[in-house]
Structure formats: C-alpha cells, structure tokens
Design an enzyme around this catalytic site. Structure first.
Site, PDB file in Angstrom:
ATOM      1  N   GLY A   9       0.834  -1.212   0.000  1.00 29.05           N
ATOM      2  CA  GLY A   9       0.000   0.000   0.000  1.00 29.05           C
ATOM      3  C   GLY A   9       0.860   1.250   0.000  1.00 29.05           C
ATOM      4  CB  ALA A  10       4.319   1.741  -0.993  1.00 25.35           C
ATOM      5  CB  SER A  11       0.285   3.711  -4.614  1.00 20.47           C
ATOM      6  OG  SER A  11      -0.797   3.080  -3.953  1.00 20.47           O
ATOM      7  CB  VAL A  61      -1.932  -7.658   0.014  1.00 19.94           C
ATOM      8  CG1 VAL A  61      -0.765  -6.762  -0.361  1.00 19.94           C
ATOM      9  CG2 VAL A  61      -3.096  -6.860   0.583  1.00 19.94           C
ATOM     10  CG  ASN A  87       0.373   1.088   4.894  1.00 23.62           C
ATOM     11  OD1 ASN A  87      -0.062   1.772   5.812  1.00 23.62           O
ATOM     12  ND2 ASN A  87       0.144   1.403   3.613  1.00 23.62           N
ATOM     13  CB  SER A 139      -7.083   1.038  13.037  1.00 25.17           C
ATOM     14  OG  SER A 139      -7.984   2.044  13.439  1.00 25.17           O
ATOM     15  CE1 TYR A 152      -9.730  -0.065   8.558  1.00 23.09           C
ATOM     16  CE2 TYR A 152     -10.275   1.022  10.631  1.00 23.09           C
ATOM     17  CZ  TYR A 152      -9.401   0.813   9.578  1.00 23.09           C
ATOM     18  OH  TYR A 152      -8.187   1.464   9.556  1.00 23.09           O
ATOM     19  CB  ALA A 154     -13.924  -7.384  13.639  1.00 23.38           C
TER      20      ALA A 154
HETATM   21  P1  NAP Z   1      -5.132   4.960   1.714  1.00 22.63           P
HETATM   22  O1  NAP Z   1      -4.647   6.363   1.583  1.00 22.63           O
HETATM   23  O2  NAP Z   1      -6.541   4.633   1.354  1.00 22.63           O
HETATM   24  O3  NAP Z   1      -4.127   4.022   0.896  1.00 22.63           O
HETATM   25  C1  NAP Z   1      -4.347   2.648   0.900  1.00 22.63           C
HETATM   26  C2  NAP Z   1      -3.161   1.969   0.260  1.00 22.63           C
HETATM   27  O4  NAP Z   1      -3.384   0.552   0.335  1.00 22.63           O
HETATM   28  C3  NAP Z   1      -3.020   2.305  -1.214  1.00 22.63           C
HETATM   29  O5  NAP Z   1      -1.645   2.325  -1.534  1.00 22.63           O
HETATM   30  C4  NAP Z   1      -3.721   1.146  -1.897  1.00 22.63           C
HETATM   31  O6  NAP Z   1      -3.237   0.872  -3.209  1.00 22.63           O
HETATM   32  C5  NAP Z   1      -3.341   0.004  -0.984  1.00 22.63           C
HETATM   33  N1  NAP Z   1      -4.245  -1.138  -1.067  1.00 22.63           N
HETATM   34  C6  NAP Z   1      -5.558  -1.176  -0.745  1.00 22.63           C
HETATM   35  N2  NAP Z   1      -6.050  -2.407  -0.969  1.00 22.63           N
HETATM   36  C7  NAP Z   1      -5.021  -3.160  -1.450  1.00 22.63           C
HETATM   37  C8  NAP Z   1      -4.888  -4.493  -1.868  1.00 22.63           C
HETATM   38  N3  NAP Z   1      -5.921  -5.328  -1.858  1.00 22.63           N
HETATM   39  N4  NAP Z   1      -3.680  -4.918  -2.309  1.00 22.63           N
HETATM   40  C9  NAP Z   1      -2.614  -4.080  -2.323  1.00 22.63           C
HETATM   41  N5  NAP Z   1      -2.681  -2.792  -1.945  1.00 22.63           N
HETATM   42  C10 NAP Z   1      -3.874  -2.347  -1.518  1.00 22.63           C
HETATM   43  O7  NAP Z   1      -4.964   4.433   3.207  1.00 22.63           O
HETATM   44  P2  NAP Z   1      -4.117   4.987   4.448  1.00 22.63           P
HETATM   45  O8  NAP Z   1      -4.974   5.919   5.192  1.00 22.63           O
HETATM   46  O9  NAP Z   1      -2.762   5.378   4.023  1.00 22.63           O
HETATM   47  O10 NAP Z   1      -4.072   3.644   5.329  1.00 22.63           O
HETATM   48  C11 NAP Z   1      -2.951   2.777   5.352  1.00 22.63           C
HETATM   49  C12 NAP Z   1      -3.149   1.785   6.484  1.00 22.63           C
HETATM   50  O11 NAP Z   1      -3.326   2.492   7.709  1.00 22.63           O
HETATM   51  C13 NAP Z   1      -4.400   0.923   6.332  1.00 22.63           C
HETATM   52  O12 NAP Z   1      -4.141  -0.372   6.782  1.00 22.63           O
HETATM   53  C14 NAP Z   1      -5.399   1.609   7.242  1.00 22.63           C
HETATM   54  O13 NAP Z   1      -6.402   0.736   7.695  1.00 22.63           O
HETATM   55  C15 NAP Z   1      -4.506   2.077   8.347  1.00 22.63           C
HETATM   56  N6  NAP Z   1      -5.058   3.184   9.121  1.00 22.63           N
HETATM   57  C16 NAP Z   1      -5.373   4.364   8.532  1.00 22.63           C
HETATM   58  C17 NAP Z   1      -5.912   5.390   9.306  1.00 22.63           C
HETATM   59  C18 NAP Z   1      -6.292   6.715   8.739  1.00 22.63           C
HETATM   60  O14 NAP Z   1      -6.938   7.506   9.451  1.00 22.63           O
HETATM   61  N7  NAP Z   1      -5.943   7.032   7.491  1.00 22.63           N
HETATM   62  C19 NAP Z   1      -6.134   5.182  10.662  1.00 22.63           C
HETATM   63  C20 NAP Z   1      -5.797   3.957  11.223  1.00 22.63           C
HETATM   64  C21 NAP Z   1      -5.260   2.963  10.443  1.00 22.63           C
HETATM   65  P3  NAP Z   1      -3.852   1.666  -4.505  1.00 22.63           P
HETATM   66  O15 NAP Z   1      -3.435   3.100  -4.366  1.00 22.63           O
HETATM   67  O16 NAP Z   1      -3.212   1.024  -5.659  1.00 22.63           O
HETATM   68  O17 NAP Z   1      -5.323   1.512  -4.415  1.00 22.63           O
END
Ligand code: NAP
Length: 244
Positions: A9-11, A61, A87, A139, A152, A154
């Site tokens: 999820g590094a994009s 993934v 991630n 989270s 989410y 769970a």
């Molecule tokens: P985000 O901006 O929505 O980015 C999600 C990333 O995950 C993107 O790079 C996406 O790839 C990738 N991804 C999603 N589904 C995938 C799959 N099936 N296979 C491979 N890659 C996948 O999310 P974020 O906010 O940075 O969150 C990152 C992590 O932190 C997540 O696990 C999230 O639950 C956790 N988190 C986030 C928050 C928050 O408030 N943002 C809070 C707590 C925890 P594409 O760009 O190619 O779609």
C-alpha cells in the site's frame, strides 16, 4: 546499507510516507500497490533521483498466488527482505445491519489475509537468515472499536492478535513483529471528512490536530531501525492521545 524494505500500500497515504522515511534511512525499497500504478511509478522515480534503489509491483495482497509471485520477483531483484511493512488496507463506514457478506469477506481478505499472505511468503527467508522486522498497521479502532465500522474494527483487532502470536513464534529466529495503531490520519481513507467533521475530530484529540502520514511513518521508521532491536509483540498508538 543493502537492507531492503517491502512496503504494501505504498502508492498513497501512510504507505507512501513510510516508503519515503525508510528510503531516507538508507533502505532499498520494494513498493506494493493495487491500482495506482502511475503514483507508484512516480514515487519510484523520485526515490531513485534521491539515490534510493527502488521498484514497484502491482499486487492484490488478498491473493495468496499474487503475493507469492511478487515475493519471488522481489527476492530475485533485491536478494533479501529485511523489513516488511504490512500497511495495505481498506475501510468502510456502514451500519452493522447493512454490512453484506461480501463487505465482511473483502475487509478480512485485504486487512487480515493480506498480512497472512505477505508474512507467509516473506518470512521463510527471514527465518533462514535469523533476522528481520515485520511491522503491521492496525488502527486505534482495533483497540477501541468504532460504531458503524464493526468489520473494520474486528479486522484491525485481528491484526493485533496476529502480531502478538507471530512475535512469540519467530522471536527465537531473531525476528521482531510489531504493530502500529494510527488514529485519524489525513489520507484518502478520510477523504469524506468535511471541514466540520475535521474540526469536531480535532477537538476530541488531546494534541488538537488530525495526524499526518509522516507522524505514522516516523514510528514505522523507528521500528525498522536497529534502535528497536529489543522491541517485539507491541502495539504503538500514533493518535495524538485520542485513544489511551
Ligand atoms: P489509503 O490512503 O486509502 O491508501 C491505501 C493503500 O493501500 C493504497 O496504496 C492502496 O493501493 C493500498 N491497497 C488497498 N487495498 C489493497 C490491496 N488489496 N492490495 C494491495 N494494496 C492495496 O490508506 P491509508 O490511510 O494510508 O491507510 C494505510 C493503512 O493504515 C491501512 O491499513 C489503514 O487501515 C490504516 N489506518 C489508517 C488510518 C487513517 O486515518 N488514514 C487510521 C488507522 C489505520 P492503490 O493506491 O493502488 O489503491
């Protein structure tokens, strides 16, 4: 440094910030994304311009076979993987009574099975080298639980259980497994929050602001460093004090 970090999820968002922080720390970086190829390739170019050996790979993934293929490609290209940052994740806000079986399965397929798949394919070479660091992103809702996010919450609680169990199993192999539990972080995942929501949330946070991807990346970079060598099986909140 010749150490290699894989970040899923590094994009975008937290994963992107983690890739930049780990590159700054001297890691070669293998970036996994699902759809955002243009963004991932742009990040690879930027990292290379700054002198980091980097590559990106499209992979869902949640697919055991896709992760297997990509892990083989990454191990061929970089020779070893020292740090795995699990991630990639998805979220969904939905009343419990509206959650479908498909919603539930997709949530667990990406957020939990995705971590199983990556650990399953990258761990064996860590075990044979008796060294490695795994950092799973949960989270604060995995600790506290959130209304309208039962699936989410769970799935993120499962990530914590996974982390603690695996840490005990692979500790004797010299591998640490830790968990970061972010609070509200300013990424696309929270794109639906309007100005009023953001103000309300900031008022609920003791540090009075929503977090940045960099706030979480700093914790990930610390856990990936030698300084965190005696830390395993732990959950680190990066949430401005919102959940204690
Ligand atoms: P985000 O901006 O929505 O980015 C999600 C990333 O995950 C993107 O790079 C996406 O790839 C990738 N991804 C999603 N589904 C995938 C799959 N099936 N296979 C491979 N890659 C996948 O999310 P974020 O906010 O940075 O969150 C990152 C992590 O932190 C997540 O696990 C999230 O639950 C956790 N988190 C986030 C928050 C928050 O408030 N943002 C809070 C707590 C925890 P594409 O760009 O190619 O779609």
């Amino acid at each position: 440094m010749n150490d290699t970090a894989v970040i899923t999820g590094a994009s975008r968002g937290i994963g992107r910030a983690a890739a930049e922080a780990l590159a700054k720390q001297g890691f070669r970086t293998a970036l996994i994304y699902r759809n955002s190829g243009t963004a991932a390739e742009k990040l690879v170019s930027q990292l290379r311009e700054r002198g980091t050996d980097a590559e990106c790979y499209a992979c869902d993934v949640s697919s055991f076979s896709q992760v297997k293929d990509v892990s083989e490609k990454i191990l061929r290209r970089f020779g070893r993987v020292d740090v795995l940052v699990n991630n990639a994740g998805i979220s969904q806000i939905r009343l419990f009574t509206d959650i479908t079986e498909k919603d539930w399965d997709r949530m667990f397929d990406v957020n939990v099975k995705g971590i199983f798949n990556c650990c399953r394919h990258f761990l064996p070479q860590m075990i044979s080298r008796k060294s490695g660091k795994i950092i799973n992103i949960s989270s604060m809702w995995g600790i506290q639980g959130a209304s309208c996010e039962v699936h989410y919450s769970a799935s993120k609680a499962a990530v914590i259980g996974f982390t603690k169990a695996l840490a005990q199993e692979v500790g004797p192999s010299g591998i640490t497994v830790n968990c970061v539990a972010p609070g509200v972080i300013d990424t696309d995942m929270n794109a639906e929050l309007n100005g009023e929501d953001r103000k309300r949330l900031s008022d609920e946070i003791p540090l009075e602001r929503i977090g940045t991807p960099g706030d979480v990346a700093d914790m990930i970079a610390f856990l990936a460093s030698e300084k965190a060598g005696y830390i395993t099986g732990q959950v680190f909140g990066v949430n401005g004090g919102m959940v204690l």
